[in-house]
Motif scaffolding. Sequence first.
Motif, PDB file in Angstrom:
ATOM      1  N   PHE A 101       0.242  11.020  20.042  1.00 46.38           N
ATOM      2  CA  PHE A 101       0.982  11.690  18.967  1.00 46.38           C
ATOM      3  C   PHE A 101       1.335  13.144  19.318  1.00 46.38           C
ATOM      4  N   LEU A 103       0.722  15.975  17.828  1.00 39.84           N
ATOM      5  CA  LEU A 103       1.141  16.835  16.723  1.00 39.84           C
ATOM      6  C   LEU A 103       0.249  18.075  16.684  1.00 39.84           C
ATOM      7  N   PRO A 105      -2.104  20.322  14.754  1.00 41.26           N
ATOM      8  CA  PRO A 105      -2.901  20.032  13.555  1.00 41.26           C
ATOM      9  C   PRO A 105      -2.758  21.052  12.438  1.00 41.26           C
ATOM     10  N   VAL A 109       3.900  18.359   8.142  1.00 44.72           N
ATOM     11  CA  VAL A 109       4.796  17.329   8.669  1.00 44.72           C
ATOM     12  C   VAL A 109       6.170  17.909   8.988  1.00 44.72           C
ATOM     13  N   ASN A 112       6.026  20.226  12.010  1.00 45.07           N
ATOM     14  CA  ASN A 112       5.890  19.485  13.260  1.00 45.07           C
ATOM     15  C   ASN A 112       7.215  18.869  13.690  1.00 45.07           C
ATOM     16  N   PRO A 146      -1.396  16.719   9.847  1.00 44.97           N
ATOM     17  CA  PRO A 146      -1.617  15.449  10.551  1.00 44.97           C
ATOM     18  C   PRO A 146      -2.926  14.756  10.192  1.00 44.97           C
ATOM     19  N   SER A 147      -3.997  15.520   9.966  1.00 43.25           N
ATOM     20  CA  SER A 147      -5.289  14.914   9.641  1.00 43.25           C
ATOM     21  C   SER A 147      -5.268  14.163   8.319  1.00 43.25           C
ATOM     22  N   LEU A 149      -2.827  12.142   7.491  1.00 46.93           N
ATOM     23  CA  LEU A 149      -1.941  11.002   7.687  1.00 46.93           C
ATOM     24  C   LEU A 149      -2.657   9.903   8.462  1.00 46.93           C
ATOM     25  N   GLN A 153       1.601   6.876  10.462  1.00 49.09           N
ATOM     26  CA  GLN A 153       2.396   7.965   9.890  1.00 49.09           C
ATOM     27  C   GLN A 153       2.538   9.117  10.885  1.00 49.09           C
ATOM     28  N   GLN A 154       1.465   9.429  11.612  1.00 45.82           N
ATOM     29  CA  GLN A 154       1.555  10.492  12.610  1.00 45.82           C
ATOM     30  C   GLN A 154       2.568  10.140  13.694  1.00 45.82           C
ATOM     31  N   GLN A 155       2.585   8.887  14.109  1.00 44.43           N
ATOM     32  CA  GLN A 155       3.539   8.519  15.156  1.00 44.43           C
ATOM     33  C   GLN A 155       4.960   8.515  14.619  1.00 44.43           C
TER      34      GLN A 155
END
Length: 271
Positions: A101, A103, A105, A109, A112, A146-147, A149, A153-155
């Motif tokens: 991912f 992202l 942290p 969203v 990112n 991100p934490s 999700l 969802q992160q991908q």
Amino acid sequence: MSTVVDLHAAARVADAVKVYGTGETRVRALDHVTVEFPAGRLTAIMGPSGSGKSTLMHCAAGLDTLTAGSAYIGGTELGTLDDRRLTELRRARIGFVFQAFNLVPTLTVRENITLPLDLAGTAPDRAWVDALIDVVGLGDRLRHRPSELSGGQQQRVAVARALAGRPRVVFADEPTGNLDSRSGAEVLGLLRQAVDTMGQAVVMVTHDPTAAGYADEALFLADGRLVDRMRAPTADRVLDRMKALDGAAARPDTAGRRDTTGRPDTVGGAS
């Protein structure tokens, strides 16, 4: 002397050779590979472990340098660029989706998704970003970190980030490797949609025949060589081909590609 290139290809490599190590540890990871990645096509790169598939992606994306041969994004040869210009090209013309991912942290969203544009000092096209957010279905999660999700969802955030700058090509390295089957299907559907509705070029390294079934074409590498290609692949056909390659790699007469001579081997298979 300039080289004539196909400007319709989003990315390509020509006679690509990549060698790691020296002497007894010298290994040829790519052995004179030539391939194009056109716009409006999802291409899967497959092969046994150690076949060179990730090396091909890294060299095509300018994340690693070739020992010989050329790599292009559009009509630009990556080997002619210094580090600064190569970094600028990657930011402006290439999107990346990784298995982990990647992202940030501490960012939301939305932050990112727009991060590559912010790093490049480019104002986001808000309508385009909003459209991507709608496509990935995360409109109600824009202020989440991100934490907060799920992995899927992160991908999906990572896919939107890769597309936010309207890159010429998106490289995806095992994009479903950390996901369950349902989340993986969602991410693969997004990549497929990017190709079909946005005309995006997507190059995906995967070991998963189901993932390859989303592609327009699957390329098969073995011992650093392009040995086969399959148009309109299906999971079953890809699985059969991978079993054949795995069997060939396990035989003593074909396993390994140690190169102690420094001389090109005869190229077999498709090119």
